[in-house]
Write a protein that holds these residues in place. Sequence first.
Motif, PDB file in Angstrom:
ATOM      1  N   UNK A   1       6.163   5.951   6.394  1.00  0.00           N
ATOM      2  CA  UNK A   1       6.347   4.621   7.336  1.00  0.00           C
ATOM      3  C   UNK A   1       4.727   4.858   7.618  1.00  0.00           C
ATOM      4  N   UNK A   2       4.151   5.549   7.523  1.00  0.00           N
ATOM      5  CA  UNK A   2       2.749   5.275   8.297  1.00  0.00           C
ATOM      6  C   UNK A   2       1.835   3.869   7.529  1.00  0.00           C
ATOM      7  N   UNK A   3       1.581   3.950   6.375  1.00  0.00           N
ATOM      8  CA  UNK A   3       1.327   2.192   5.436  1.00  0.00           C
ATOM      9  C   UNK A   3       1.889   1.420   6.548  1.00  0.00           C
TER      10      UNK A   3
ATOM     11  N   UNK B   1       0.597  -1.079  -0.181  1.00  0.00           N
ATOM     12  CA  UNK B   1       0.022   0.158  -0.315  1.00  0.00           C
ATOM     13  C   UNK B   1       0.684   1.244   0.053  1.00  0.00           C
ATOM     14  N   UNK B   2       1.825   1.195   0.403  1.00  0.00           N
ATOM     15  CA  UNK B   2       2.607   2.588   0.632  1.00  0.00           C
ATOM     16  C   UNK B   2       3.778   2.447  -0.302  1.00  0.00           C
TER      17      UNK B   2
ATOM     18  N   UNK C   1      -6.571  -0.730  -5.137  1.00  0.00           N
ATOM     19  CA  UNK C   1      -6.317  -1.973  -5.781  1.00  0.00           C
ATOM     20  C   UNK C   1      -5.900  -2.598  -4.557  1.00  0.00           C
ATOM     21  N   UNK C   2      -5.392  -2.425  -3.539  1.00  0.00           N
ATOM     22  CA  UNK C   2      -5.029  -3.289  -2.206  1.00  0.00           C
ATOM     23  C   UNK C   2      -5.981  -3.600  -1.312  1.00  0.00           C
ATOM     24  N   UNK C   3      -6.875  -2.921  -1.159  1.00  0.00           N
ATOM     25  CA  UNK C   3      -7.528  -2.655  -0.257  1.00  0.00           C
ATOM     26  C   UNK C   3      -9.025  -3.253  -1.139  1.00  0.00           C
TER      27      UNK C   3
ATOM     28  N   UNK D   1      -6.243   4.512   5.394  1.00  0.00           N
ATOM     29  CA  UNK D   1      -6.715   5.962   4.226  1.00  0.00           C
ATOM     30  C   UNK D   1      -6.804   7.049   5.228  1.00  0.00           C
ATOM     31  N   UNK D   2      -7.618   6.693   6.500  1.00  0.00           N
ATOM     32  CA  UNK D   2      -7.933   7.190   7.902  1.00  0.00           C
ATOM     33  C   UNK D   2      -6.285   8.755   7.548  1.00  0.00           C
ATOM     34  N   UNK D   3      -5.680   8.192   7.756  1.00  0.00           N
ATOM     35  CA  UNK D   3      -4.692   8.813   8.263  1.00  0.00           C
ATOM     36  C   UNK D   3      -3.907   9.752   6.813  1.00  0.00           C
TER      37      UNK D   3
END
Length: 482
Positions: A386-388, A70-71, A77-79, A123-125
């Motif tokens: 690195x959030x994801x 995802x990062x 697509x991953x979701x 996604x919220x982030x």
Amino acid sequence: MATTTKRQGRGLVMAAVFIATFMTSVEVTIVTTALPAIISDLHGLAYQSWIMSAYLLTTAITTPIYGKLADAIGRRGIFQWGVVLFTVGTLLSGLAPHILLLILARALQGIGAGAVMPLTFTIIADYYDFAHRANVMALNNTAWGLSALVGPLIGGFLVDQLSWHWVFFVNVPLGVLVFFLIQVGYREPNRKHVSLTIDRLGIAWLAVTLIALLLGIQALDQQPWLAALLLVLACVGGYLLFRQEQRATDPLIAPQMFQSFTFTVQILTALLLSGVLIGYQVYFPIWLQSLYHLGATAAGLVVTSSSVLWLVSSFLVGPLIKRWVPRTLSLILVFILTCAYLLLTVASPNFPVWAFYVIAMVNGTVMGIVISMNTVLSQHLVPDRYVGSATSILTLGRSLGQTVMTGVYGAVLTLVIRANLHGLSFKTVNAAISAKAAASVHNPQAAAAILAGLHGVFMMVVLMMVLVLVINWRDPNRDIIQ
């Protein structure tokens, strides 16, 4: 990151996140309510922990992989891939005619949940900065609270009136809806192109470690030598995973994230408290149905009381972390919860039913504050790139805690029950797990064996709480995090 995200479809995306949170969380509350009926119908007491463990294991293995993807290549697509796998696995779980097929279908569900669960937070982030993130996550927790409110009621109704198969079918249309809402509403934020190098050895050693760990725990009660060999293999795999991540050019789990010990404390706290949580979610309904002869609906309400307090208390996280040092807050709340769980290690057959609801409410309040705080801080304490991954590591920790402790609790329960059979057949105790069977043919000896097993389970829960206290005591941070 939030400033680069296109916001035209934010309402649709937040609706999808809300429904996805409901969908994955109701899976726990509704299945745990139906678990005694599933065990009794499929004759699966010896495999009961695998119904949850298969789901949690595949979630744990795939979560960091999805976080890394995802990062690197984007969220949508991953979701959506995760939603498809989760929905198909849910359908197959409802159709399963045998305990082994149910376990395999639950494993497929977990592969999908490994993408869905962490990416809801990611996604919220994407859409909200740190100042607003805690409040948005608390608002999203209303989906979790709603699932906790209606999940046991729906699950109990379906089990009592139809069959346990229907507790899975209710999630299928929700999965389809989430897929299309994300397709229409979500737009990827502008991000730098990242060349993705697959850390194949990291993935392999992670899988070896987790599979050996869970299989070893599952074998503890019947094959101790095999269990010992598997646990040694898990330790070797964990060491090789650590070495691999230290030297990999693009590691699956970036060591840089753990340079802050306060970040590590958040991950370990979430891991251990999630292990505590699965003990409460699985064994409170079993206790109330098998020993108090409550129906599935009534027993499921104890899960609801905790979840509603989780929802309410999560709204306090934003104000609290502005005024309190996270270490102090965690120590106070976890100590209170430890005292509450100590009561269950010595509870007699006359322990009042209302006390379960009080303990559940204390549990929900503490978990709602501490685990929500762990989520917000773990995202805040790492660089944006690195959030994801940080979110996926926290989710991995939570899944791993539940996975390992599901196996541990199951092993402890069956070991202690077998030690207290005193000539009674294990099959009789298996039947007594069902509220209907226990109510129609009350067997004091079976009830005593089950109570002893449950005492053993909650002794393990208290040990987990003590570890949480020790870890947070060692947190070096003494300041309010801004």
